[in-house]
Design a protein around this motif. Structure first.
Motif, PDB file in Angstrom:
ATOM      1  N   GLY A 126      -7.389  -6.756   5.546  1.00  0.00           N
ATOM      2  CA  GLY A 126      -6.211  -6.356   6.298  1.00  0.00           C
ATOM      3  C   GLY A 126      -5.207  -5.598   5.447  1.00  0.00           C
ATOM      4  O   GLY A 126      -4.601  -4.617   5.897  1.00  0.00           O
ATOM      5  N   ALA A 127      -5.030  -6.047   4.205  1.00  0.00           N
ATOM      6  CA  ALA A 127      -4.092  -5.373   3.311  1.00  0.00           C
ATOM      7  C   ALA A 127      -4.549  -3.956   2.981  1.00  0.00           C
ATOM      8  O   ALA A 127      -3.760  -3.006   2.999  1.00  0.00           O
ATOM      9  N   MET A 128      -5.839  -3.799   2.687  1.00  0.00           N
ATOM     10  CA  MET A 128      -6.363  -2.469   2.374  1.00  0.00           C
ATOM     11  C   MET A 128      -6.360  -1.563   3.603  1.00  0.00           C
ATOM     12  O   MET A 128      -6.121  -0.351   3.499  1.00  0.00           O
ATOM     13  N   PHE A 129      -6.625  -2.144   4.775  1.00  0.00           N
ATOM     14  CA  PHE A 129      -6.569  -1.366   6.005  1.00  0.00           C
ATOM     15  C   PHE A 129      -5.153  -0.865   6.245  1.00  0.00           C
ATOM     16  O   PHE A 129      -4.938   0.301   6.603  1.00  0.00           O
ATOM     17  N   VAL A 146      -1.488  13.001  -3.449  1.00  0.00           N
ATOM     18  CA  VAL A 146      -1.475  11.641  -4.005  1.00  0.00           C
ATOM     19  C   VAL A 146      -1.561  10.609  -2.885  1.00  0.00           C
ATOM     20  O   VAL A 146      -2.310   9.622  -2.976  1.00  0.00           O
ATOM     21  N   TYR A 147      -0.797  10.823  -1.817  1.00  0.00           N
ATOM     22  CA  TYR A 147      -0.861   9.905  -0.676  1.00  0.00           C
ATOM     23  C   TYR A 147      -2.278   9.846  -0.107  1.00  0.00           C
ATOM     24  O   TYR A 147      -2.819   8.771   0.165  1.00  0.00           O
ATOM     25  N   GLN A 148      -2.888  11.024   0.087  1.00  0.00           N
ATOM     26  CA  GLN A 148      -4.213  11.072   0.698  1.00  0.00           C
ATOM     27  C   GLN A 148      -5.267  10.425  -0.195  1.00  0.00           C
ATOM     28  O   GLN A 148      -6.119   9.664   0.280  1.00  0.00           O
ATOM     29  N   MET A 149      -5.219  10.706  -1.490  1.00  0.00           N
ATOM     30  CA  MET A 149      -6.196  10.115  -2.398  1.00  0.00           C
ATOM     31  C   MET A 149      -5.980   8.607  -2.526  1.00  0.00           C
ATOM     32  O   MET A 149      -6.930   7.840  -2.672  1.00  0.00           O
ATOM     33  N   GLY A 150      -4.713   8.178  -2.471  1.00  0.00           N
ATOM     34  CA  GLY A 150      -4.446   6.740  -2.456  1.00  0.00           C
ATOM     35  C   GLY A 150      -5.031   6.092  -1.222  1.00  0.00           C
ATOM     36  O   GLY A 150      -5.586   4.977  -1.297  1.00  0.00           O
ATOM     37  N   GLY A 151      -4.932   6.776  -0.079  1.00  0.00           N
ATOM     38  CA  GLY A 151      -5.547   6.269   1.140  1.00  0.00           C
ATOM     39  C   GLY A 151      -7.053   6.193   1.038  1.00  0.00           C
ATOM     40  O   GLY A 151      -7.680   5.257   1.565  1.00  0.00           O
ATOM     41  N   VAL A 152      -7.664   7.167   0.361  1.00  0.00           N
ATOM     42  CA  VAL A 152      -9.125   7.157   0.167  1.00  0.00           C
ATOM     43  C   VAL A 152      -9.539   5.954  -0.669  1.00  0.00           C
ATOM     44  O   VAL A 152     -10.512   5.259  -0.341  1.00  0.00           O
ATOM     45  N   VAL A 153      -8.812   5.692  -1.754  1.00  0.00           N
ATOM     46  CA  VAL A 153      -9.136   4.544  -2.611  1.00  0.00           C
ATOM     47  C   VAL A 153      -8.971   3.234  -1.838  1.00  0.00           C
ATOM     48  O   VAL A 153      -9.813   2.326  -1.922  1.00  0.00           O
ATOM     49  N   ALA A 154      -7.888   3.133  -1.064  1.00  0.00           N
ATOM     50  CA  ALA A 154      -7.658   1.918  -0.278  1.00  0.00           C
ATOM     51  C   ALA A 154      -8.760   1.726   0.752  1.00  0.00           C
ATOM     52  O   ALA A 154      -9.242   0.602   0.966  1.00  0.00           O
ATOM     53  N   SER A 207      -2.775  -6.997   8.933  1.00  0.00           N
ATOM     54  CA  SER A 207      -2.358  -5.633   8.592  1.00  0.00           C
ATOM     55  C   SER A 207      -0.919  -5.383   9.025  1.00  0.00           C
ATOM     56  O   SER A 207      -0.151  -4.727   8.311  1.00  0.00           O
ATOM     57  N   ALA A 208      -0.558  -5.912  10.209  1.00  0.00           N
ATOM     58  CA  ALA A 208       0.814  -5.740  10.691  1.00  0.00           C
ATOM     59  C   ALA A 208       1.812  -6.389   9.739  1.00  0.00           C
ATOM     60  O   ALA A 208       2.860  -5.806   9.427  1.00  0.00           O
ATOM     61  N   LEU A 209       1.488  -7.573   9.255  1.00  0.00           N
ATOM     62  CA  LEU A 209       2.373  -8.267   8.316  1.00  0.00           C
ATOM     63  C   LEU A 209       2.481  -7.487   7.008  1.00  0.00           C
ATOM     64  O   LEU A 209       3.573  -7.345   6.440  1.00  0.00           O
ATOM     65  N   CYS A 210       1.349  -6.965   6.523  1.00  0.00           N
ATOM     66  CA  CYS A 210       1.354  -6.191   5.281  1.00  0.00           C
ATOM     67  C   CYS A 210       2.165  -4.901   5.436  1.00  0.00           C
ATOM     68  O   CYS A 210       2.763  -4.421   4.465  1.00  0.00           O
ATOM     69  N   LEU A 211       2.179  -4.329   6.633  1.00  0.00           N
ATOM     70  CA  LEU A 211       2.942  -3.108   6.882  1.00  0.00           C
ATOM     71  C   LEU A 211       4.427  -3.399   7.109  1.00  0.00           C
ATOM     72  O   LEU A 211       5.284  -2.548   6.824  1.00  0.00           O
TER      73      LEU A 211
END
Length: 340
Positions: free
Chosen positions: A94-97, A170-178, A210-214
């Motif tokens: 959930g956190a990574m999502f 950077v945002y996009q690549m961070g999203g790819v890693v996540a 995921s909602a809590l993490c966001l």
């Protein structure tokens, strides 16, 4: 003779329904990417808050899944979930999502949809390298060659980008890693923990987490900005429709996998990616495709196709419904980050 004609008619009907599912998936997944981009960057909507938008998606998904499973009881929650599994597997997923959706949507504020899709082509490389680090993948000469082709393609596509905003990259690549980490955690969850959940059950457990993490980054990063700015708007119907489309997209992935195969889903995903890249050039003013862009992306996609083909040969898909259900989440890599 009549039986043969009836069988042929039935086969034709099934084939037509399958192709309709594929077309619907391409349309809804492509449309959702454009919808998110429009909501976040449009001056008419004026809602440039990716964390808040993604938080709305997860809250909506949580409410709908609760209603489906607990109120109307249309779908039964799969058994086997324990506190230990939830803490050790569902929370990391959930956190990574949440991070995938947050960073992926944030990238749309800085870079074009087409360039974001090109950067996402590096996903198999991230998944493979992290999988090798977790002991889930083994390096081979063939895989090294495939990873090199994908990487070169993405680099060429990036060089061909006319205007690069590195914050967006950077945002996009961070999203790819996540997203790669999310897929790794799902593989551990499904294979090593021995848990099998259908799509609604998985969303029922993951969406609230995921909602809590966001909620935490929204509270500290975006809420102060929203409080200070008086210019942003909250169009309820538009945002509600955006949440509905996101949820339908999740279900459409299930339909594609359940009616076809993992190979068909992967090929359909490639078609979808090209559709997004080409249509974004016609729809959005911030998209200017160059010849080098196209060549680089074509090289990267060729590597992605080779990667998909290799994985399907190494791990052939079964016909059982449990396998189909579990494979849903491995196929969602590109789509939900757009979400996703």
């Amino acid at each position: 003779m009549e039986r043969a004609a009836a069988a042929a008619k039935g086969a034709w009907r099934d084939g037509a329904v399958t192709y309709l599912h594929l077309l619907f998936y391409i349309a809804i997944s492509s449309g959702q990417i454009f919808f998110n981009k429009w909501v976040l960057s449009s001056k008419e909507i004026n809602f440039p808050y990716p964390v808040a938008l993604t938080l709305l998606h997860m809250v909506f998904s949580s409410v709908v899944c609760f209603a489906i499973t607990k109120v109307f009881k249309i779908v039964k929650i799969e058994e086997g979930m324990t506190t230990d599994i939830y803490v050790s597997s569902v929370i990391p997923i959930g956190a990574m999502f949440a991070m995938t959706l947050w960073l992926g949507n944030s990238a749309y504020l800085y870079i074009s949809v087409a360039f974001a899709q090109m950067l996402k082509a590096i996903m198999p490389v991230a998944v493979f390298l992290l999988g090798a680090a977790f002991g889930l993948e083994e390096m081979s000469c063939k895989m090294f060659a495939i990873m090199s082709v994908i990487s070169i393609g993405v680099i060429v596509a990036s060089v061909g980008e006319i205007t690069i905003v590195w914050v967006g990259v950077v945002y996009q690549m961070g999203g790819v890693v996540a997203e790669a980490l999310r897929l790794i955690f799902i593989e551990i969850f499904l294979k090593k923990k021995g848990v099998r959940l259908n799509l609604i059950s998985m969303m029922y457990y993951v969406s609230p987490c995921s909602a809590l993490c966001l909620f935490i980054p929204w509270l500290f990063l975006e809420k102060p900005k929203m409080d200070e700015s008086a210019s942003w708007s909250f169009p309820p119907f538009t945002l509600f429709l955006n949440c509905v489309c996101t949820f339908i997209l999740n279900l459409s992935v299930f339909l594609v996998i359940s009616r076809t195969s993992a190979l068909t889903a992967r090929v359909t995903g490639v078609v979808r990616d090209w559709t997004v890249v080409l249509l974004s050039a016609a729809i959005f003013a911030d998209t200017q495709l160059s010849f080098i862009n196209i060549v680089g992306y074509a090289i990267a996609i060729a590597g992605v196709v080779a990667y998909n083909n290799h994985k399907l040969k190494v791990k052939p898909q079964g016909n059982g419904p449990q396998v189909d259900d579990s494979k849903i989440f491995e196929e969602r890599g590109n789509e939900l980050s757009l979400l996703l």
